[in-house]
Design a protein around this motif. Structure first.
Motif, short mmCIF file in Angstrom:
data_model
loop_
_atom_site.label_atom_id
_atom_site.label_comp_id
_atom_site.label_asym_id
_atom_site.label_seq_id
_atom_site.Cartn_x
_atom_site.Cartn_y
_atom_site.Cartn_z
N ASP A 170 0.86 4.69 11.30
CA ASP A 170 0.62 3.38 10.60
C ASP A 170 2.02 3.05 9.97
OD1 ASP A 170 -1.97 2.37 11.15
OD2 ASP A 170 -2.92 4.07 9.97
N ALA A 171 2.66 4.15 9.36
CA ALA A 171 4.00 4.13 8.77
C ALA A 171 5.06 3.60 9.93
CB ALA A 171 4.35 5.58 8.32
N CYS A 172 4.96 4.18 10.94
CA CYS A 172 5.89 3.44 11.97
C CYS A 172 5.80 2.06 12.46
CB CYS A 172 5.69 4.39 13.42
SG CYS A 172 5.95 6.19 13.11
N ILE A 173 4.33 1.81 12.38
CA ILE A 173 4.06 0.22 12.61
C ILE A 173 4.84 -0.52 11.56
CG2 ILE A 173 2.04 -1.54 12.77
CD1 ILE A 173 0.57 0.84 14.06
N LEU A 174 4.41 -0.05 10.32
CA LEU A 174 4.79 -1.03 9.07
C LEU A 174 6.15 -1.06 9.12
CD1 LEU A 174 4.04 -2.53 6.69
CD2 LEU A 174 3.95 -0.29 5.25
#
Length: 187
Positions: free
Chosen positions: A148-152
């Motif tokens: 999710d951190a990569c997506i954000l």
């Protein structure tokens, strides 16, 4: 890979995007895995000295783990780490009202109780530094709990090296970071 002073740096920290998304992951990096946060020798000494001021912020389980194992532990490989609670959570983990894992050391720092923010390995994450005799390797540590951190990060267009700017400066200095920015512009 490229060299900056006595570091060998992975291009991933320039090319990949990352912004912690605590509402999605709930701080899983502090509670998943099978090892504590890597510590530098000086940090282990600092943790021992600030423990009395950090202790009021800790959970009962964290206090028990630290008082049984110590404020830091040495692995079979001779490396220093934070102790764990039952082989899982970092002993310094606390939870907010939304069950998001936070750092008791950082909470003590934020409230002005200690001058030490948290271990540099935690501050740098997802960057991992491995010290060798002649150089340090600076790499991106890809972990599924941070998807999710990569997506954000991609949505916000924030490369890893910008996300962890403060920590990179803390670890390597402002001049090193300035040189990293120059390399980023040329890549």
């Amino acid at each position: 890979m490229f060299q900056l002073g006595k570091t060998i740096v992975s291009e991933d920290i320039i090319e990949k995007d990352f912004v912690c998304n605590l509402s999605a992951c709930k701080g899983a990096c502090c509670i998943d895995g099978d090892a504590g946060a890597p510590l530098e020798e000086e940090e282990a000494k600092v943790l021992e000295s600030i423990y009395p001021k950090v202790k009021p912020f800790l959970r009962r389980e964290g206090i028990e783990a630290i008082e049984k194992q110590g404020t830091s532990i040495k692995t079979e490989e001779g490396e220093l780490e934070t102790p764990l609670i039952n082989g899982a959570d970092c002993a310094y983990v606390i939870f907010d009202d939304n069950k998001v894992a936070l750092c008791a050391i950082e909470e003590a720092y934020n409230q002005g109780e200690v001058a030490f923010k948290k271990p540099v390995s935690c501050h740098l994450y997802p960057v991992r530094v491995k010290d060798y005799s002649e150089f340090s390797a600076v790499n991106y540590h890809r972990w599924q709990v941070c998807d999710d951190a990569c997506i954000l990060g991609k949505e916000l267009q924030v490369p890893i090296y910008k996300f962890v700017k403060e920590a990179l400066i803390r670890k390597f200095g402002a001049d090193w970071y300035t040189e990293l920015e120059k390399v980023a512009k040329t890549l």
